[in-house]
Design a protein around this motif. Structure first.
Motif, mmCIF file in Angstrom:
data_model
loop_
_atom_site.group_PDB
_atom_site.id
_atom_site.type_symbol
_atom_site.label_atom_id
_atom_site.label_comp_id
_atom_site.label_asym_id
_atom_site.label_seq_id
_atom_site.Cartn_x
_atom_site.Cartn_y
_atom_site.Cartn_z
ATOM 1 N N ARG A 27 30.157 103.982 16.088
ATOM 2 C CA ARG A 27 30.862 105.191 15.659
ATOM 3 C C ARG A 27 32.005 104.754 14.743
ATOM 4 N N ILE A 28 32.005 105.294 13.539
ATOM 5 C CA ILE A 28 33.090 104.991 12.604
ATOM 6 C C ILE A 28 33.810 106.299 12.302
ATOM 7 N N VAL A 29 35.106 106.295 12.511
ATOM 8 C CA VAL A 29 35.915 107.499 12.264
ATOM 9 C C VAL A 29 37.025 107.113 11.297
ATOM 10 N N ASN A 30 37.015 107.723 10.128
ATOM 11 C CA ASN A 30 38.024 107.426 9.107
ATOM 12 C C ASN A 30 39.063 108.540 9.079
ATOM 13 N N ILE A 31 40.321 108.186 9.259
ATOM 14 C CA ILE A 31 41.363 109.203 9.244
ATOM 15 C C ILE A 31 41.780 109.425 7.789
ATOM 16 N N ALA A 32 41.220 110.486 7.216
ATOM 17 C CA ALA A 32 41.564 110.857 5.832
ATOM 18 C C ALA A 32 42.755 111.807 5.905
ATOM 19 N N GLY A 83 34.694 109.881 0.238
ATOM 20 C CA GLY A 83 33.493 109.404 -0.465
ATOM 21 C C GLY A 83 32.883 108.194 0.223
ATOM 22 N N LEU A 84 33.731 107.262 0.613
ATOM 23 C CA LEU A 84 33.265 106.052 1.322
ATOM 24 C C LEU A 84 32.548 106.450 2.618
ATOM 25 N N THR A 85 33.118 107.440 3.306
ATOM 26 C CA THR A 85 32.538 107.939 4.561
ATOM 27 C C THR A 85 31.097 108.404 4.341
ATOM 28 N N LYS A 86 30.891 109.148 3.242
ATOM 29 C CA LYS A 86 29.546 109.697 2.984
ATOM 30 C C LYS A 86 28.546 108.581 2.692
ATOM 31 N N VAL A 87 28.958 107.590 1.913
ATOM 32 C CA VAL A 87 28.039 106.488 1.571
ATOM 33 C C VAL A 87 27.647 105.716 2.821
ATOM 34 N N VAL A 88 28.636 105.387 3.646
ATOM 35 C CA VAL A 88 28.347 104.620 4.873
ATOM 36 C C VAL A 88 27.434 105.437 5.788
ATOM 37 N N ALA A 89 27.664 106.759 5.858
ATOM 38 C CA ALA A 89 26.816 107.625 6.693
ATOM 39 C C ALA A 89 25.363 107.564 6.228
ATOM 40 N N ILE A 90 25.162 107.617 4.920
ATOM 41 C CA ILE A 90 23.790 107.578 4.376
ATOM 42 C C ILE A 90 23.135 106.229 4.685
ATOM 43 N N THR A 128 27.142 106.541 13.362
ATOM 44 C CA THR A 128 27.641 107.683 12.595
ATOM 45 C C THR A 128 28.961 107.307 11.938
ATOM 46 N N CYS A 129 29.234 107.949 10.818
ATOM 47 C CA CYS A 129 30.485 107.697 10.099
ATOM 48 C C CYS A 129 31.025 109.032 9.608
ATOM 49 N N ASN A 130 32.188 109.400 10.103
ATOM 50 C CA ASN A 130 32.792 110.692 9.751
ATOM 51 C C ASN A 130 34.267 110.524 9.403
ATOM 52 N N ALA A 131 34.772 111.518 8.700
ATOM 53 C CA ALA A 131 36.200 111.531 8.376
ATOM 54 C C ALA A 131 36.876 112.675 9.125
ATOM 55 N N ILE A 132 38.116 112.460 9.508
ATOM 56 C CA ILE A 132 38.957 113.527 10.053
ATOM 57 C C ILE A 132 40.044 113.794 9.017
ATOM 58 N N CYS A 133 40.244 115.069 8.708
ATOM 59 C CA CYS A 133 41.189 115.444 7.650
ATOM 60 C C CYS A 133 42.309 116.305 8.230
ATOM 61 N N PRO A 134 43.359 115.664 8.762
ATOM 62 C CA PRO A 134 44.448 116.448 9.361
ATOM 63 C C PRO A 134 45.336 117.100 8.302
ATOM 64 N N ALA A 193 27.846 114.092 19.650
ATOM 65 C CA ALA A 193 28.050 114.100 18.192
ATOM 66 C C ALA A 193 27.094 113.146 17.476
ATOM 67 N N ALA A 194 26.003 112.764 18.185
ATOM 68 C CA ALA A 194 25.121 111.709 17.655
ATOM 69 C C ALA A 194 24.517 112.039 16.292
ATOM 70 N N SER A 195 24.351 113.323 15.968
ATOM 71 C CA SER A 195 23.730 113.642 14.663
ATOM 72 C C SER A 195 24.755 114.128 13.638
ATOM 73 N N ILE A 196 26.037 114.063 13.998
ATOM 74 C CA ILE A 196 27.079 114.421 13.022
ATOM 75 C C ILE A 196 27.433 113.162 12.254
ATOM 76 N N THR A 197 27.105 113.135 10.991
ATOM 77 C CA THR A 197 27.467 111.962 10.185
ATOM 78 C C THR A 197 27.684 112.383 8.739
ATOM 79 N N GLY A 198 28.615 111.707 8.083
ATOM 80 C CA GLY A 198 28.922 112.039 6.684
ATOM 81 C C GLY A 198 29.789 113.279 6.546
ATOM 82 N N SER A 199 30.354 113.761 7.669
ATOM 83 C CA SER A 199 31.167 114.986 7.634
ATOM 84 C C SER A 199 32.641 114.661 7.437
ATOM 85 N N ALA A 200 33.349 115.651 6.906
ATOM 86 C CA ALA A 200 34.812 115.566 6.809
ATOM 87 C C ALA A 200 35.358 116.748 7.597
#
Ligand code: NAD
Length: 260
Positions: free
Chosen positions: A136-141, A164-171, A179-185, A243-250
């Motif tokens: 699980r990769i979570v990027n705090i954007a 953008g990096l999040t989406k590429v890694v997700a693909i 999975t690789c997603n971003a959180i945008c606070p 959240a196993a199928s949530i990937t590439g989301s912000a």
């Protein structure tokens, strides 16, 4: 939920990162915390997590602007715990100035810590995740990963880059159990934002409390701060099997900021 897993959270000696590390540890994950600060304070945080959540916690002082230190941190985590299962890229800094006054060395520092460090951590951690078929990769954007504000050229560029990096890694990892997603606070009242509020109060001559409300109402329909714990809970959800199928989301968590 995360018993037996290992979570590495960059920039977790303060603010949002600390709340995320604590939230993951509360789910049973062993944690690697990272960031700057007073040595004794950090040791208190580390030992406190071990005691409160009955997990193992280690501290890495790696500087997220230094690729060699980042690679060594991931290696140290794998050597200590056998894996990095959950990687949260959270370390970040801010600098506020018009572009013509923006010091090039500040641009370099913001891009290195807020964007390039995630490239280096992910690059180092993904081979192990692929081997174990779980990660699980979570990027705090930030809301600034989706929309812009003036005087924040490096921060906005870095956070858009992180989405953008999040989406590429997700693909690239979509069929590897990763999975690789971003959180945008939106606004979260941490030392990073407190410094901006105090700087505004100095310029305007208004009180810090008045500037808090002004800051919120300029951007967010909701006039309250998101808490670090709210973000910790979202990171836990994104690390869960649900959240196993949530990937590439912000994921926006921003009091309506980017709904406008
Ligand atoms: P903070 O200043 O409280 O914490 C930042 C953390 O990063 C600290 O642990 C610090 O030691 C660490 N850090 C800074 N430079 C580092 C380096 N070179 N190497 C290793 N660690 C380093 O800030 P915060 O508000 O908790 O921010 C955390 C993240 O959340 C950042 O990426 C920030 O951009 C993002 N964010 C914050 C807000 C907000 O309103 N506070 C909103 C959106 C996004």
């Amino acid at each position: 939920m995360l018993k037996g897993k290992t979570a590495l959270v960059t920039g977790s000696t303060s603010g949002i990162g600390l709340a995320i590390a604590r939230a993951l540890a509360a789910q049973g994950a062993n944690v690697i915390i990272n960031g700057f600060g007073d040595k004794a304070e950090i040791e208190k945080l580390r030992a406190g997590m071990e005691k409160e959540f009955s997990v193992k916690a280690i501290y890495s002082p790696a500087d997220m602007s230094k690729p060699a230190e980042i690679a060594a941190m991931v290696k140290e985590a794998e050597n200590n715990f056998g894996a990095v299962d959950v990687l949260v890229n959270n370390a970040g800094i801010q600098h506020v100035a018009n572009i013509e006054n923006f010091p090039p060395e500040k641009w370099d520092a913001v891009i290195a810590i807020n964007l390039s460090s995630s490239f280096h951590t992910i690059r180092a951690a993904v081979p192990g995740m692929k081997k174990r078929k779980w990660g699980r990769i979570v990027n705090i954007a930030s809301a600034h990963g989706l929309v812009a504000s003036g005087q924040k050229v490096a921060y906005v560029a870095a956070k858009h880059g992180l989405v953008g990096l999040t989406k590429v890694v997700a693909i690239e990892t979509a069929n590897d159990g990763i999975t690789c997603n971003a959180i945008c606070p939106g606004w979260v009242l941490t030392p990073l934002v407190q410094a901006q509020i105090e700087a505004r109060a100095k310029v305007s001559g208004k009180s810090v409390d008045a500037e808090k409300i002004a800051l919120l109402s300029e951007k967010q329909p909701m006039h309250q701060f998101t808490t670090p714990e709210n973000i910790g809970a979202l990171a836990v959800f994104l690390s869960s099997d649900a959240a196993a199928s949530i990937t590439g989301s912000a994921y926006s968590i921003d009091g309506g900021w980017t709904a406008q």
